[in-house]
Design an enzyme around this catalytic site. Structure first.
Site, short mmCIF file in Angstrom:
data_model
loop_
_atom_site.label_atom_id
_atom_site.label_comp_id
_atom_site.label_asym_id
_atom_site.label_seq_id
_atom_site.Cartn_x
_atom_site.Cartn_y
_atom_site.Cartn_z
N CYS A 97 59.40 96.18 91.60
CA CYS A 97 59.95 97.33 90.89
C CYS A 97 60.97 97.99 91.79
O CYS A 97 60.62 98.61 92.80
CB CYS A 97 58.87 98.35 90.52
SG CYS A 97 59.62 99.80 89.76
N TYR B 280 39.62 116.50 67.03
CA TYR B 280 40.86 116.09 67.70
C TYR B 280 41.17 114.64 67.28
O TYR B 280 41.33 113.76 68.12
CB TYR B 280 40.74 116.16 69.22
CG TYR B 280 40.23 117.48 69.77
CD1 TYR B 280 41.12 118.50 70.11
CD2 TYR B 280 38.87 117.70 69.98
CE1 TYR B 280 40.67 119.70 70.65
CE2 TYR B 280 38.40 118.90 70.50
CZ TYR B 280 39.31 119.90 70.83
OH TYR B 280 38.84 121.08 71.36
N GLU C 184 42.21 117.94 63.02
CA GLU C 184 43.36 117.71 63.90
C GLU C 184 44.37 118.83 63.68
O GLU C 184 44.59 119.25 62.55
CB GLU C 184 43.96 116.32 63.57
CG GLU C 184 45.36 116.06 64.03
CD GLU C 184 45.53 116.06 65.53
OE1 GLU C 184 44.70 115.47 66.25
OE2 GLU C 184 46.50 116.69 66.01
N CYS D 297 40.75 111.97 78.54
CA CYS D 297 41.81 111.36 79.35
C CYS D 297 42.00 112.15 80.65
O CYS D 297 42.99 111.97 81.35
CB CYS D 297 43.11 111.28 78.55
SG CYS D 297 43.62 112.85 77.87
N1 SAH Z 1 41.38 110.71 68.65
C1 SAH Z 1 42.78 110.42 68.49
C2 SAH Z 1 43.72 111.44 69.17
C3 SAH Z 1 43.36 111.88 70.56
S1 SAH Z 1 44.66 112.77 71.41
C4 SAH Z 1 43.10 109.02 68.98
O1 SAH Z 1 42.29 108.38 69.65
O2 SAH Z 1 44.18 108.52 68.67
C5 SAH Z 1 44.23 114.41 71.20
C6 SAH Z 1 44.59 114.96 69.83
O3 SAH Z 1 44.18 116.33 69.81
C7 SAH Z 1 46.08 114.97 69.50
O4 SAH Z 1 46.28 114.32 68.27
C8 SAH Z 1 46.42 116.47 69.39
O5 SAH Z 1 47.40 116.74 68.42
C9 SAH Z 1 45.10 117.06 69.02
N2 SAH Z 1 44.91 118.47 69.36
C10 SAH Z 1 45.39 119.16 70.41
N3 SAH Z 1 44.93 120.42 70.41
C11 SAH Z 1 44.13 120.54 69.31
C12 SAH Z 1 43.35 121.60 68.77
N4 SAH Z 1 43.32 122.80 69.36
N5 SAH Z 1 42.65 121.36 67.65
C13 SAH Z 1 42.66 120.15 67.05
N6 SAH Z 1 43.38 119.10 67.51
C14 SAH Z 1 44.12 119.29 68.62
#
Ligand code: SAH
Length: 393
Positions: free
Chosen positions: A9, A245, A266, A341
């Site tokens: 890289c 979420y 969400e 994460c």
């Molecule tokens: N479970 C999903 C997304 C995880 S990422 C997957 O695996 O693809 C985290 C998600 O939380 C994102 O889509 C973001 O928009 C959402 N998010 C962030 N803050 C939030 C809140 N206060 N209430 C509900 N969702 C939220």
């Protein structure tokens, strides 16, 4: 620079992307294990981090920032560490190769279409960023051109020229970002080719992904992570499940086949739109979605005395909230599957569960080789009779 296992890289010292480029992959996994173990060992045994067989070119979402160079040339790539200077990147070890090639070709096409890169200091120029997302299982490709104003000169010919070079592109969008901001995408969006989203297959479901929706960037590892999350949920077909979420609905929709009903919550409006379409497309009739703040939702349903048997929670890096966890404990589901994460906010949030829940299993995954992120999935079981410590006085 070459990584210790021999991959080259040339940008590693300047680029702000891979902080672990100088560690070989086994060493990265060991270090990640040490970090996550330090944070989570008080909750339960932490097994080794599950890594990738081939930890390169795993990113299905590639972003490049555009700007003018000192000699009037076009630069496109990533920002240098802690700065807004652009490192012109020709190739990247972790990005999807096709997506990187599309971005390079957009750069090559720009002069003949008189498309100027955007200059952050003067505000002059048009193209600010390009975002490419590729469905690894379907091969569908989305290109998002982020412009400082809505008009792309010779739009149709530009699209034609790009498609000639990359017939694999299935949709192209213009996103307008006319603000002085470090956010990549602006509000306004226009589809100039194709259907405006891509689809990707994951564990038997087909998912629709829009420009702004969250979708895991490493589909190879995501499959393992989701499979583990569903296994931890221990579904028999009888459960009421909450997917908090939920993004585009991925986890809940995969779980829906094994549950009685699922509720997805969400905050991102577009992601909820995708989730509803995803349920329709996959003919899933036992899941509903709500666009709401997860904490507000769970506090409300806890007050109303609703019951869920299993709750998935997959908050962003900042983690959940104390109010969410307290309401969740009040809801008293049998099992909680926490997908995280960020092990630091995970450790903080696990403490909020108190004695009512016991961490049964933990499994960390390496979703982002060469970067310092660590993903974990944790199973918490409701403790049937939490021991109440009596105050001897
Ligand atoms: N479970 C999903 C997304 C995880 S990422 C997957 O695996 O693809 C985290 C998600 O939380 C994102 O889509 C973001 O928009 C959402 N998010 C962030 N803050 C939030 C809140 N206060 N209430 C509900 N969702 C939220």
């Amino acid at each position: 620079m070459s990584t210790r296992d021999g991959m080259i890289c040339p940008y590693s010292e300047k680029c702000g992307g891979c902080s672990l480029w100088n560690q070989d992959y086994e060493e990265q996994l060991d270090n990640k294990y040490r970090q996550v173990n330090k944070l989570l060992k008080d909750f339960g045994e932490v097994p080794p981090v599950i890594g990738m067989g081939y930890p390169y070119h795993y990113r299905n979402k590639v972003h490049a920032v555009f700007g003018p160079g000192k000699k009037g040339q076009i630069l496109c790539g990533v920002y240098e560490k802690n700065s807004h200077r652009i490192v012109d990147v020709e190739s990247c070890l972790i990005e999807d190769k096709i997506s990187t090639a599309i971005i390079r070709d957009i750069k090559e096409l720009m002069p003949s279409f008189k498309i100027k890169p955007y200059n952050e200091d003067s505000g002059y120029g048009l193209l600010r960023h390009v975002l490419v997302r590729r469905g690894f299982s379907t091969g569908e490709v989305m290109v998002v051109l982020v412009l400082s104003s809505p008009i792309l000169p010779s739009k149709n010919n530009f699209v034609k020229a790009l498609l000639k070079l990359h017939p694999e592109i299935t949709t192209i969008l213009i996103n307008v970002n006319d603000r002085d901001t470090s956010m990549v995408l602006g509000e306004q969006e226009k589809v100039i080719y194709g259907k405006g989203y891509i689809v990707d297959d994951m564990l038997g479901c087909r998912f629709r992904i829009s420009a702004k929706s969250f979708y895991q960037v490493n589909p190879v590892q995501t499959k393992h992570l989701y499979r583990k999350a569903i296994e931890f949920a221990g579904l028999t077909g009888e459960e009421r499940v909450l997917d908090a979420y939920c993004g585009t609905g991925t986890i809940g929709l995969i779980a829906a086949a094994h549950a009685k009903e699922v509720m997805g919550v969400e905050l991102n409006y577009e992601a909820v739109g995708d989730a509803i379409q995803n349920a329709k497309q996959n003919k899933i009739k036992n899941e509903r979605f709500l666009c709401a703040d997860a904490t507000e939702y769970i506090v409300d349903v806890a007050k109303m005395g609703e019951h869920f048997d299993v709750v998935f929670m997959d908050p962003p890096r900042a983690g959940s909230t104390k109010a969410f966890v307290e309401a969740l404990v009040e809801l008293a589901p049998e099992r909680v599957v926490y997908i995280s994460c960020n092990p630091e906010t995970l450790a903080r949030d696990l403490k909020w569960f108190g004695r009512e829940y016991q961490v049964e299993q933990i499994q960390p995954y390496d979703m982002f080789p060469f970067t310092d992120h660590i993903e974990s999935v944790v199973l918490l079981n409701k403790v049937q009779n939490p021991i109440t410590y009596l105050n001897p006085q």
